[in-house]
Design an enzyme around this catalytic site. Structure first.
Site, mmCIF file in Angstrom:
data_model
loop_
_atom_site.group_PDB
_atom_site.id
_atom_site.type_symbol
_atom_site.label_atom_id
_atom_site.label_comp_id
_atom_site.label_asym_id
_atom_site.label_seq_id
_atom_site.Cartn_x
_atom_site.Cartn_y
_atom_site.Cartn_z
ATOM 1 N N PHE A 1 0.850 -1.098 -0.043
ATOM 2 C CA PHE A 1 -0.023 0.054 -0.068
ATOM 3 C C PHE A 1 0.871 1.096 0.097
ATOM 4 O O PHE A 1 1.916 1.327 0.865
ATOM 5 C CB PHE A 1 -0.739 0.059 1.215
ATOM 6 C CG PHE A 1 -1.803 1.311 1.173
ATOM 7 C CD1 PHE A 1 -2.963 1.289 0.471
ATOM 8 C CD2 PHE A 1 -1.559 2.406 1.709
ATOM 9 C CE1 PHE A 1 -3.760 2.332 0.452
ATOM 10 C CE2 PHE A 1 -2.301 3.357 1.846
ATOM 11 C CZ PHE A 1 -3.536 3.379 1.395
ATOM 12 N N ASP B 1 9.416 2.343 1.192
ATOM 13 C CA ASP B 1 8.056 3.204 1.756
ATOM 14 C C ASP B 1 8.208 2.611 3.143
ATOM 15 O O ASP B 1 7.474 1.840 3.781
ATOM 16 C CB ASP B 1 6.850 2.791 0.774
ATOM 17 C CG ASP B 1 5.666 3.705 1.511
ATOM 18 O OD1 ASP B 1 5.974 4.178 2.455
ATOM 19 O OD2 ASP B 1 4.508 3.262 0.839
ATOM 20 N N LYS C 1 2.912 9.533 8.158
ATOM 21 C CA LYS C 1 2.217 8.921 9.506
ATOM 22 C C LYS C 1 2.808 9.683 10.825
ATOM 23 O O LYS C 1 2.619 10.666 11.437
ATOM 24 C CB LYS C 1 2.296 7.460 9.512
ATOM 25 C CG LYS C 1 1.308 7.290 8.264
ATOM 26 C CD LYS C 1 0.604 5.711 8.425
ATOM 27 C CE LYS C 1 -0.678 5.615 7.406
ATOM 28 N NZ LYS C 1 -0.526 4.993 6.391
#
Ligand code: PLP
Length: 405
Positions: free
Chosen positions: A141, A225, A254
């Site tokens: 993702f 990532d 995040k």
């Protein structure tokens, strides 16, 4: 009472909200540490932390202080001016990683977009404009922009949004597949060292080292990532440190703002060599308000004692979850992940399980491969973890009943 606070207590009125989320019927009014409270004062233990965002918990004093102080001075100027907070935060991130340069974004997705642009532009400037393909992996993702969904290769996210061009999707952790796929049009390999949404799958250390080797041999750029697994979540500052194989480009977001929207692309000077004046930009990215909170968050996340704490609490979680797996073999299939990015693969449906957990006032995240994820604030104490696991066991009992056992 302000309008939103009043609305939170009334009936659901979401007819003007685009229906892309199936939302839990819960609205929180305030948070403190690992706890969230509804308008009615009901307490919940937060072991999803806004999907690994609230790494320092809710209302962390250092973040509140930074936000308040900067909020009274200067929120936003523009990237056409120097922004000293960027210079300080970029240096911190580069000093503690493989990277030489940073570009601040508003989200993880935007950092991913920039990673893809940076990789393509690198090869273009080296006289190989045909090298545009990004190799990505099943279960990954990378965000929800067109480029990000194409890089993840998840058909549930790409179908209906036009042709997928310039992306190759391979099984996770399959070296032979990568060797066969890297060719004259490959620009970069993009991988989460520990998959988040895919179900907390962790790539083997030797696999990441082998990817590094393939990239070195073929002039391919390696993009990590670490939007979810980075910044202390796995018990090291960056997940790639476990393997000791450095990327050319890395994305973070995040935990970076602890809830304030901010992301960053980190790169070596060489990998970023194509990104010259005018090739990229952002209105909001790295504005003074974001940088004040980002600097405060990173200062906390860099504290060595936090790393030790994450490793200790994660060890406790996994040991207890293994015990629960033995006691509830009809519910729990597998416990996996790294540090406080913990996946529990279930034998009963994960969506129903998450509702059982909410009924027990425990918030956990879902994930691919029928997993649920524990992504608690990194500051969670062992006694809070014990309470979370007690509530988790209550959910296991309910799931076991569902299964008729
Ligand atoms: C959440 C996430 C993204 C997207 O970040 P946004 O801030 O939602 O745009 C990208 N990659 C990974 C690994 C993520 O977990």
């Amino acid at each position: 009472m302000t309008e939103p606070a009043a609305a939170a207590k009334g009936p659901v009125k979401d007819e003007h909200i685009m229906g892309v989320y199936k939302r839990a019927p819960l609205a929180f009014e305030r948070g403190e540490g690992v706890h969230l409270y509804t308008g009615d004062g009901e307490e919940y233990l937060d072991c999803m932390a806004g999907i690994a965002v609230n790494a320092l918990g809710h209302s962390h004093p250092a973040l509140v202080k930074a936000l308040k102080e900067q909020g009274e001075k200067l929120w936003h100027v523009s990237n056409i001016f120097r922004i000293p907070g960027q210079e300080v935060l970029a240096k911190k991130l580069c000093d503690h990683s493989f990277a030489d340069v940073a570009f601040f974004t508003n989200s993880g997705t935007e950092a991913i977009e920039l990673a893809i642009k940076t990789a393509r532009k690198y090869h273009y400037d080296k006289g190989q404009p045909e090298r545009i393909d990004i190799i990505g992996f099943e279960g990954s993702f990378h965000g929800r922009s067109l480029a990000a969904v194409q890089a993840s290769g998840n058909k549930a996210y790409t179908d209906g949004f036009g042709p997928v061009v310039g992306y190759v999707n391979l099984p996770y952790d399959d070296l032979e597949a990568v060797k066969a796929a890297v060719g004259p049009t490959t620009a970069a390999i993009m991988i989460e060292p520990v998959q988040g949404e895919g179900g907390a799958r962790s790539a083997a250390d030797c696999y990441l080292r082998a990817l590094r080797q393939i990239c070195d041999q073929t002039g391919t750029l390696l993009i990590y990532d670490e939007v979810q697994c980075g910044l202390g979540r796995t018990g090291k500052l960056f997940a790639y440190e476990w393997a000791g194989a450095e990327p050319d480009i890395m994305t973070l977001a995040k935990a970076l703002g602890g809830g304030f929207p901010v992301g960053v692309l980190l790169a070596t000077r060489e990998a970023a060599s194509g990104m010259t004046v005018g090739t990229h930009g952002s209105t909001y990215g790295g504005n003074p308000l974001a940088m004040a909170v980002g600097n405060a968050a990173v200062d906390e996340l860099l504290k060595p004692e936090l790393k030790q704490h994450v490793n200790d609490v994660a060890g406790y979680f996994v040991q207890q979850l293994q015990g629960l797996k033995a006691r509830y073999p009809d519910v729990i299939d597998d416990v996996r992940g790294k540090g406080l990015l913990i996946g529990v693969k279930l034998k009963t449906p994960n969506r129903a399980f998450m509702q059982h957990a909410r009924d027990a006032h425990l918030l956990i995240a879902g994930g691919g491969d029928n997993c649920i994820r524990f992504l608690p604030p990194l500051i969670i104490t062992e006694s809070e973890a014990r309470e979370a696991l007690a509530r988790f066991e209550t959910a296991c009992q309910a799931a076991q009943k569902d299964a008729g056992k």
